[in-house]
Design a protein around this motif. Structure first.
Motif, PDB file in Angstrom:
ATOM      1  N   THR A  41      36.084  46.201  37.104  1.00 13.56           N
ATOM      2  CA  THR A  41      34.772  45.921  37.704  1.00 13.56           C
ATOM      3  C   THR A  41      34.925  45.153  39.011  1.00 13.56           C
ATOM      4  OG1 THR A  41      33.715  45.879  35.529  1.00 13.56           O
ATOM      5  CG2 THR A  41      32.518  44.868  37.340  1.00 13.56           C
ATOM      6  N   ASP A  42      35.729  44.110  39.006  1.00 14.16           N
ATOM      7  CA  ASP A  42      35.958  43.333  40.226  1.00 14.16           C
ATOM      8  C   ASP A  42      36.633  44.193  41.288  1.00 14.16           C
ATOM      9  OD1 ASP A  42      36.297  40.681  41.740  1.00 14.16           O
ATOM     10  OD2 ASP A  42      38.380  41.353  41.559  1.00 14.16           O
ATOM     11  N   TYR A  43      37.611  44.969  40.879  1.00 16.40           N
ATOM     12  CA  TYR A  43      38.347  45.823  41.817  1.00 16.40           C
ATOM     13  C   TYR A  43      37.418  46.824  42.495  1.00 16.40           C
ATOM     14  CZ  TYR A  43      41.390  49.571  43.448  1.00 16.40           C
ATOM     15  OH  TYR A  43      41.993  50.542  44.217  1.00 16.40           O
ATOM     16  N   VAL A  44      36.603  47.536  41.707  1.00 16.33           N
ATOM     17  CA  VAL A  44      35.717  48.558  42.268  1.00 16.33           C
ATOM     18  C   VAL A  44      34.631  47.916  43.131  1.00 16.33           C
ATOM     19  CG1 VAL A  44      34.058  50.386  41.713  1.00 16.33           C
ATOM     20  CG2 VAL A  44      36.211  50.225  40.463  1.00 16.33           C
ATOM     21  N   THR A  45      34.164  46.733  42.749  1.00 19.61           N
ATOM     22  CA  THR A  45      33.173  46.027  43.570  1.00 19.61           C
ATOM     23  C   THR A  45      33.725  45.777  44.974  1.00 19.61           C
ATOM     24  OG1 THR A  45      32.220  44.925  41.632  1.00 19.61           O
ATOM     25  CG2 THR A  45      31.767  43.944  43.767  1.00 19.61           C
ATOM     26  N   LYS A  46      34.930  45.274  45.043  1.00 17.25           N
ATOM     27  CA  LYS A  46      35.544  44.979  46.348  1.00 17.25           C
ATOM     28  C   LYS A  46      35.820  46.256  47.140  1.00 17.25           C
ATOM     29  CE  LYS A  46      37.573  40.603  44.874  1.00 17.25           C
ATOM     30  NZ  LYS A  46      38.793  39.888  44.435  1.00 17.25           N
TER      31      LYS A  46
END
Length: 233
Positions: free
Chosen positions: A191-196
């Motif tokens: 989730t954090d990776y795709v957000t960035k």
């Protein structure tokens, strides 16, 4: 001693005059007002947001755009390669697709935040942007919106993962990988990776439009854009 001081004062004044003249040379010419300059930058950014960000919200807006397509994080690239090597390429493609679908969902939340940031552009901001490099306007937007966009994108991407079944797809994909012999178990916060990555994609596309307007007169489709961006030619 007084003579040396006088010489220094004259030299300082000459330098100051040269710097002042440089500033004057950078101010709007040819009847362009400060308000026009700020309005021109706002218009350019509105066009970039409307044209490029909207593209990203469409189906395959990320997945079929090589400039912004979200690939696996480094920790999971070995998962993708291994699955393809053993004939599970279709499953690997599905894993990639759901990451990009989540980003496409999230970007729909971006436009109001961008519009608020564009409204705040002052003449001083506009002048610095206009005389800056090819992505100065995009860098300005990034500085004003990144924190708010992350806060908007992250929960949307998390929900999107659930909606499109990303959680189960990735659980299946990673479980298959972790069950293979001689592999090290993998776990990552997607989730954090795709957000960035979604944020990077948005700014990349706006920067593309900004560069077009700066470098191609034919991309300046209004009189205001032609007038304002002629200053930086």
């Amino acid at each position: 001693m007084k003579k040396k001081i006088a010489i220094l004062i004259i030299a300082f004044n000459l330098v100051a005059c040269a710097e002042l003249q440089h500033v004057v040379n950078q101010l709007p010419q040819g009847g362009i007002s400060n308000a026009d300059m700020a309005s021109g930058l706002r218009q350019a950014l509105h066009f970039g947001i409307d044209k490029q960000v909207t593209k990203l919200t469409q189906k395959d807006g990320f997945f079929k755009n090589e400039l912004v397509k979200i690939l696996l994080p480094e920790e999971l690239q070995k998962v993708d390669k291994t699955l393809r090597d053993i004939g599970l390429g279709k499953l690997a493609d599905e894993g990639l697709k759901v990451l990009n679908r989540a980003a496409e969902d999230a970007v729909k939340e971006a436009t109001p935040i961008f519009i608020d940031a564009v409204k705040g552009i002052t003449f001083a901001d506009a002048k610095n942007i206009l005389l800056g490099n090819d992505n100065a306007a995009t860098a300005y937007l990034s500085s004003k919106t990144e924190t708010a966009l992350y806060a908007k994108f992250n929960p949307v991407i998390k929900n999107s993962f659930s909606k499109v079944g990303a959680d189960s797809i990735w659980k299946n994909l990673i479980t298959k990988y972790n069950n293979l012999p001689f592999t090290k178990d993998v776990n990552t916060d997607l989730t954090d990776y795709v957000t960035k990555e979604a944020l990077n994609g948005v700014y990349t596309m706006i920067a593309q439009e900004e560069k077009e307007i700066r470098t191609k007169a034919s991309s300046r489709t209004t009189d205001l854009l032609k007038k304002v961006f002629a200053l930086q030619d």
